[in-house]
Design an enzyme around this catalytic site. Structure first.
Site, PDB file in Angstrom:
ATOM      1  CD  GLU A 164      -9.540 -38.410  37.356  1.00  0.00           C
ATOM      2  OE1 GLU A 164      -8.824 -38.607  36.428  1.00  0.00           O
ATOM      3  OE2 GLU A 164      -9.977 -37.468  37.873  1.00  0.00           O
TER       4      GLU A 164
ATOM      5  CG  ASN B 254     -10.839 -35.068  40.240  1.00  0.00           C
ATOM      6  OD1 ASN B 254      -9.775 -35.180  40.112  1.00  0.00           O
ATOM      7  ND2 ASN B 254     -11.908 -35.853  39.637  1.00  0.00           N
TER       8      ASN B 254
ATOM      9  CD  GLU C 267      -6.762 -37.782  40.068  1.00  0.00           C
ATOM     10  OE1 GLU C 267      -7.196 -36.848  39.370  1.00  0.00           O
ATOM     11  OE2 GLU C 267      -6.550 -39.036  39.386  1.00  0.00           O
TER      12      GLU C 267
ATOM     13  CG  ASP D  37      -5.845 -33.771  38.718  1.00  0.00           C
ATOM     14  OD1 ASP D  37      -5.167 -34.187  37.621  1.00  0.00           O
ATOM     15  OD2 ASP D  37      -7.139 -33.815  38.925  1.00  0.00           O
TER      16      ASP D  37
ATOM     17  CD  GLU E  81      -5.152 -35.699  33.809  1.00  0.00           C
ATOM     18  OE1 GLU E  81      -6.087 -36.275  34.247  1.00  0.00           O
ATOM     19  OE2 GLU E  81      -4.686 -34.465  34.429  1.00  0.00           O
TER      20      GLU E  81
HETATM   21  P1  C2E Z   1      -9.404 -33.676  35.696  1.00  0.00           P
HETATM   22  O1  C2E Z   1      -9.587 -34.314  37.019  1.00  0.00           O
HETATM   23  O2  C2E Z   1      -8.334 -33.134  35.290  1.00  0.00           O
HETATM   24  O3  C2E Z   1     -10.010 -34.972  34.815  1.00  0.00           O
HETATM   25  C1  C2E Z   1      -9.758 -35.143  33.585  1.00  0.00           C
HETATM   26  C2  C2E Z   1     -10.580 -34.687  32.673  1.00  0.00           C
HETATM   27  O4  C2E Z   1     -10.063 -34.865  31.259  1.00  0.00           O
HETATM   28  C3  C2E Z   1     -11.981 -35.299  32.458  1.00  0.00           C
HETATM   29  O5  C2E Z   1     -12.887 -34.385  32.055  1.00  0.00           O
HETATM   30  C4  C2E Z   1     -11.750 -36.386  31.463  1.00  0.00           C
HETATM   31  O6  C2E Z   1     -13.143 -36.782  30.829  1.00  0.00           O
HETATM   32  C5  C2E Z   1     -10.958 -35.768  30.432  1.00  0.00           C
HETATM   33  N1  C2E Z   1     -10.036 -36.271  29.705  1.00  0.00           N
HETATM   34  C6  C2E Z   1      -9.784 -37.571  29.944  1.00  0.00           C
HETATM   35  N2  C2E Z   1      -8.926 -38.222  29.068  1.00  0.00           N
HETATM   36  C7  C2E Z   1      -9.065 -37.336  28.016  1.00  0.00           C
HETATM   37  C8  C2E Z   1      -8.470 -37.290  26.493  1.00  0.00           C
HETATM   38  O7  C2E Z   1      -7.647 -38.174  26.086  1.00  0.00           O
HETATM   39  N3  C2E Z   1      -8.534 -36.160  25.877  1.00  0.00           N
HETATM   40  C9  C2E Z   1      -9.186 -35.159  26.195  1.00  0.00           C
HETATM   41  N4  C2E Z   1      -9.578 -34.017  25.673  1.00  0.00           N
HETATM   42  N5  C2E Z   1      -9.723 -35.142  27.703  1.00  0.00           N
HETATM   43  C10 C2E Z   1      -9.625 -36.180  28.581  1.00  0.00           C
HETATM   44  P2  C2E Z   1     -14.139 -34.233  32.937  1.00  0.00           P
HETATM   45  O8  C2E Z   1     -14.761 -35.401  33.205  1.00  0.00           O
HETATM   46  O9  C2E Z   1     -15.065 -33.306  31.990  1.00  0.00           O
HETATM   47  O10 C2E Z   1     -13.817 -33.334  34.050  1.00  0.00           O
HETATM   48  C11 C2E Z   1     -13.289 -32.268  33.926  1.00  0.00           C
HETATM   49  C12 C2E Z   1     -12.881 -31.557  35.542  1.00  0.00           C
HETATM   50  O11 C2E Z   1     -13.748 -31.652  36.308  1.00  0.00           O
HETATM   51  C13 C2E Z   1     -11.767 -32.600  35.950  1.00  0.00           C
HETATM   52  O12 C2E Z   1     -10.455 -32.453  35.499  1.00  0.00           O
HETATM   53  C14 C2E Z   1     -11.773 -32.335  37.203  1.00  0.00           C
HETATM   54  O13 C2E Z   1     -11.103 -31.360  37.724  1.00  0.00           O
HETATM   55  C15 C2E Z   1     -13.492 -31.836  37.506  1.00  0.00           C
HETATM   56  N6  C2E Z   1     -14.171 -33.035  38.324  1.00  0.00           N
HETATM   57  C16 C2E Z   1     -14.361 -34.188  37.576  1.00  0.00           C
HETATM   58  N7  C2E Z   1     -15.114 -34.922  38.529  1.00  0.00           N
HETATM   59  C17 C2E Z   1     -14.921 -34.373  39.752  1.00  0.00           C
HETATM   60  C18 C2E Z   1     -15.451 -34.502  41.005  1.00  0.00           C
HETATM   61  O14 C2E Z   1     -15.981 -35.665  41.342  1.00  0.00           O
HETATM   62  N8  C2E Z   1     -15.293 -33.500  41.961  1.00  0.00           N
HETATM   63  C19 C2E Z   1     -14.608 -32.515  41.894  1.00  0.00           C
HETATM   64  N9  C2E Z   1     -14.519 -31.526  42.625  1.00  0.00           N
HETATM   65  N10 C2E Z   1     -14.222 -32.148  40.481  1.00  0.00           N
HETATM   66  C20 C2E Z   1     -14.333 -33.006  39.508  1.00  0.00           C
HETATM   67 CA    CA Z   2      -6.225 -33.638  35.533  1.00  0.00          CA
HETATM   68 CA    CA Z   3      -8.238 -35.551  38.343  1.00  0.00          CA
END
Ligand code: C2E
Ligand code: CA
Ligand code: CA
Length: 394
Positions: free
Chosen positions: A181, A236, A268, A298, A355
């Site tokens: 991802e 995403n 997603e 998602d 996830e």
């Molecule tokens: P998401 O799409 O649900 O992405 C998963 C989030 O959970 C990611 O946080 C990831 O680092 C984190 N994660 C993965 N495995 C674990 C785990 O085992 N434990 C815990 N506690 N967390 C885990 P991240 O990277 O901080 O991203 C947060 C949210 O920001 C994402 O949730 C998504 O909604 C948004 N996001 C990230 N990248 C993009 C993007 O390119 N565009 C858009 N529109 N939203 C994004």
């Molecule tokens: Ca998610």
């Molecule tokens: Ca996602």
């Protein structure tokens, strides 16, 4: 107060709140959109400018507005103009129009700033009893902070400060890499690395989310071109972007330029996509799947998850939200939910990704429950691209 000779920048939006249950709704809405544009042409004066930004948004430049009062008069006329419903084959359709304005002194014209401010005013108008709002810097400190952040994001996009980190997704049974991802990270000039929590909400409330998402999609396609053919990348896509006419061409062109098989890109989307405009959303999802990309839901389980999704939505994959996965080992109920979602998804030939897999114990249990794909800290955190590629010998 505006001085004589000031210009006003406005963004006028036709919101998509129409009854999508009607089978002629799409056709009627297309008629409504062109009537929206036609009526705006009647509203602006000869010396003003009026430019389409997207299918339901128009930017206007109103020249030489002498005072705020004059702007309020013009805006009231706009309100009256759209009171009159649009006649579609005898049915009366109402215009849901909102507008945001920003006064910009023509002596010191910063168009980009005025557009941002008009966008912020438009956001306020969406929840306001009147159809328009005028940007006012005094309104709240928050707004100021938001404008600053927005401006910094625009610069960041231009200066290449955004990066994609990649979090591996592995096949549950074989523990082999199937893809990743792509998650946004912002490397600021003062050496901070910001996660989306710091900026994505503001981005999603403003137009910058569009170029930002298009950048993510293009970067993912470029990366896929360098990786082995069996690997995929998930990106995403926020729901409002699925309502943009150009998403299909952006996705198609990004894959085409790099000669990448569409089935390797996974979009997603969250359950929020079905809140309004269902008909058009479904049309867009079908269009994207015709290109060949995969669609995943998602954070499944956190919205108003509906069983009809399994039947109606053109999707390939369900991502069970982290909250259920994490609670699963300690809560029988969460365990039961995860099991039920996996079984139901399989009955509809959908793949299931878990996830937030934070421990080997969870990975083991999910594998026994026949979950297809695992993602989480127990496997790997999101990694900078060079680290990811080195780690997996790509
Ligand atoms: P998401 O799409 O649900 O992405 C998963 C989030 O959970 C990611 O946080 C990831 O680092 C984190 N994660 C993965 N495995 C674990 C785990 O085992 N434990 C815990 N506690 N967390 C885990 P991240 O990277 O901080 O991203 C947060 C949210 O920001 C994402 O949730 C998504 O909604 C948004 N996001 C990230 N990248 C993009 C993007 O390119 N565009 C858009 N529109 N939203 C994004
Ligand atoms: Ca998610
Ligand atoms: Ca996602």
């Amino acid at each position: 107060m505006a001085q004589a000779g000031n210009n006003v920048i406005g963004i006028v939006e036709l919101t998509d709140e129409y009854d999508a249950s009607d089978q002629h709704a799409t056709e009627a809405f297309n008629g409504l959109r062109s009537a929206f544009y036609d009526r705006l042409q009647h509203w602006v004066r000869v010396k003003d400018e009026c430019r389409k930004m997207s299918h339901n948004r128009v930017c206007v430049l109103l020249k030489d507005i002498g005072s705020e009062g004059e702007l309020h008069l013009a805006a009231s006329k706009l309100q009256r103009l759209f009171k009159e419903p649009y006649d579609h084959r005898g049915a009366h359709l109402h215009f849901a129009v909102r507008a945001g304005f920003s006064l910009s002194s023509s002596a010191n014209d910063d168009m980009a700033l005025a557009m941002r401010q008009a966008g912020i005013a438009l956001n306020q108008a969406r929840t306001s009893p009147q159809i328009y709002e005028l940007y006012s810097p005094q309104r709240t400190g928050n707004l100021h902070a938001e404008t600053v952040l927005l401006h910094r994001m625009e610069e960041a996009l231009e200066n290449g400060e955004f990066q994609l980190y990649f979090q591996p997704q592995v096949h549950a049974g074989y523990n082999t890499l199937i893809g990743a991802e792509a998650l946004l990270r912002w490397h600021t000039p003062d050496k901070e690395v910001l996660t989306p929590a710091a900026f994505i909400d503001v981005a999603e409330k403003n137009d910058i989310i569009r170029p930002l998402t298009w950048w993510v999609i293009k970067s993912a396609a470029a990366r896929l071109a360098r990786w082995p053919k069996e690997l995929s990348i998930a990106v995403n896509v926020p729901p409002p972007l699925l309502l943009q006419d150009d998403i299909q061409s952006v996705v198609h062109d990004a894959l085409d330029i790099h000669g990448v098989d569409a089935s390797r890109l996974n979009l997603e989307v969250t359950e929020r996509i079905m809140v309004d405009n269902q008909e058009f959303m479904l049309q867009q999802l079908h269009g994207l799947r015709e290109i060949g990309v995969k669609i995943a839901i998602d954070d499944f389980g956190t919205g108003f998850s509906s069983l009809s999704y399994f039947r109606d939505l053109p999707v390939d994959e369900i991502k069970i939200d982290q909250s259920f996965v994490r609670a699963m080992l300690h809560s029988e109920k969460d365990h039961a939910i995860v099991k039920a979602v996996i079984d139901l998804a399989h009955n509809f030939s959908l793949k299931v990704v878990a996830e937030g897999v934070e421990s080997q114990e969870l990975a083991q249990r999910l594998t026994e429950m026949r979950c297809d794909i695992l993602q989480g800290y127990a496997i790997e955190r999101p990694l900078p691209v060079e680290v990811f590629e080195r780690h997996y010998h790509l």
